[in-house]
Design a protein around this motif. Structure first.
Motif, PDB file in Angstrom:
ATOM      1  N   THR A  98      -9.877  29.345  -2.136  1.00  0.00           N
ATOM      2  CA  THR A  98      -9.661  30.379  -3.147  1.00  0.00           C
ATOM      3  C   THR A  98     -10.962  31.025  -3.603  1.00  0.00           C
ATOM      4  OG1 THR A  98      -9.734  28.709  -4.910  1.00  0.00           O
ATOM      5  CG2 THR A  98      -7.588  29.216  -3.954  1.00  0.00           C
ATOM      6  N   GLU A  99     -12.112  30.552  -3.085  1.00  0.00           N
ATOM      7  CA  GLU A  99     -13.433  31.043  -3.474  1.00  0.00           C
ATOM      8  C   GLU A  99     -13.607  30.931  -4.991  1.00  0.00           C
ATOM      9  OE1 GLU A  99     -14.752  34.713  -1.891  1.00  0.00           O
ATOM     10  OE2 GLU A  99     -14.761  33.970   0.162  1.00  0.00           O
TER      11      GLU A  99
ATOM     12  N   VAL B 176      -8.652  34.037   5.659  1.00  0.00           N
ATOM     13  CA  VAL B 176      -9.782  33.386   6.331  1.00  0.00           C
ATOM     14  C   VAL B 176     -10.846  34.403   6.729  1.00  0.00           C
ATOM     15  CG1 VAL B 176     -10.439  31.962   8.293  1.00  0.00           C
ATOM     16  CG2 VAL B 176      -8.263  31.557   7.161  1.00  0.00           C
ATOM     17  N   ASP B 177     -10.425  35.577   7.205  1.00  0.00           N
ATOM     18  CA  ASP B 177     -11.398  36.565   7.660  1.00  0.00           C
ATOM     19  C   ASP B 177     -12.157  37.232   6.521  1.00  0.00           C
ATOM     20  OD1 ASP B 177      -9.058  37.697   6.788  1.00  0.00           O
ATOM     21  OD2 ASP B 177      -9.141  39.401   8.144  1.00  0.00           O
TER      22      ASP B 177
END
Length: 355
Positions: A129-130, A93-94
């Motif tokens: 997952t971008e 997440v970061d």
């Protein structure tokens, strides 16, 4: 009354701790399941690579005598991949991209893979997952389990679908006018920046403009088709929705008190609002307990009262200071106990003065 407030406070704290423990356990279980799926996917990928190397070596060594592999259980699914291969691994997440400048309907070009250089429209975005899926590009055959095709007309054991492409492997394509020739051409936008960000209270999210850094060219967002609203027979009429059937007033509650007690559980330990009769009862109990304590103070013996008064006076007096003679005696006693000096070596101040 204080006991009641403490009970509510402790109940809220315990509920918060239980909620935090459940959330931590849920997060751990999700992470464990994700790691298990990721491990299974990579094991399958490594196994497919080993099988492909072995098949290539057999084909090279045996030539025309090489065995057929698209037979048996793999007759119709040889070369197809598992559905877990359609998307990549989740990004922490970061480390995820906070603001996406690629939207649904954008024209993008693929920079890697077998479809390198081809342009397509973005069909979906996977922020975990971008990745994005581009229509008609990066097509793969996916195995379809039997239970998923039981109720379908198409009984083929595989389907062709677009596999996800990493966000870093696509670039936006937008038509711009060439300043020298005046001809509009498709241009690959290498980088996009965020500008003029605002918060939309109706949608509850941020909105911004995307610009080309250094040039200040604003790239408009793709237009979306208007949503088609279809009236169904079960829909409520607008005239019924806008009709006022209840007018609130300060003279009576919006619903009977019995209903309110049922909704918020009259005997719950988390309750913070109580009836006036109950509050008056608790206040009277507190006042009675305070009166008992005051009566107990009047019945205490004189010795106890005298001791309390002496302790108060002792606290008011300043702390005593030690004289130099007392400090010297303390030092000699500490040194003697540790064996640092002998008794004959110690000379009192009076002896040294007389000599």
């Amino acid at each position: 009354m204080q006991k009641l407030l403490r009970r509510v406070h402790h109940a809220n704290r315990q509920a918060a701790r239980r909620g935090d423990a459940k959330a931590a356990k849920r997060e751990w279980m999700e992470k464990k399941a994700e790691q298990s799926q990721e491990s299974y996917k990579w094991k399958q990928i490594h196994q497919e690579r080993r099988d492909a190397r072995r098949a290539r070596r057999e084909d090279w060594e045996l030539g025309p005598l090489a065995p057929l592999r698209d037979v048996g259980a793999k007759k119709h699914t040889y070369g197809a991949v598992n559905n877990r291969r359609l998307r990549g691994s989740n990004v922490p997440v970061d480390k995820r991209t906070k603001y996406w400048n690629i939207a649904l309907g954008d024209r993008v070009v693929v920079l890697e893979g077998r479809d390198k250089g081809k342009i397509g429209l973005v069909k979906s975005k996977i922020k975990e997952t971008e990745e994005v899926t581009v229509g008609g590009l990066n097509l793969v055959d996916v195995e379809l389990p039997e239970y998923m095709r039981e109720h379908e007309l198409d009984k083929r054991p595989f389907r062709t679908a677009e596999a996800a492409i990493p966000l870093r492997s696509v670039r936006l394509v937008h038509p711009l006018i060439d300043e020298t020739t005046g001809v509009k051409k498709d241009v690959i936008i290498k980088e996009l920046a965020v500008a003029d960000m605002t918060f939309n209270p109706l949608l509850g999210k941020n909105e911004w403009e995307r610009v080309v850094p250094g040039l200040g060219i604003r790239i408009p967002w793709p237009e979306r088709a208007p949503r088609q609203e279809v009236d169904e027979p079960s829909d409520t009429l607008r005239i019924d929705v806008e009709r006022k059937t209840f007018v609130p007033t300060l003279l009576r509650p919006p619903m009977p008190p019995e209903v309110i007690d049922e909704l918020r559980n009259k005997y719950s330990k988390f309750r913070t609002r109580h009836d006036e009769e109950y509050l008056a009862k608790k206040r009277s109990e507190d006042e009675e307990m305070w009166n008992k304590k005051e009566m107990a103070k009047l019945m205490e013996p004189p010795v106890k009262t005298l001791n309390r008064q002496l302790r108060r006076e002792a606290k008011k007096e300043p702390k005593p200071k030690l004289s130099d003679k007392t400090l010297l005696r303390i030092g000699e006693t500490m040194a003697r106990s540790k064996g640092l000096i002998s008794e004959t070596a110690m000379v009192s101040p009076e002896t040294s003065t007389a000599s």
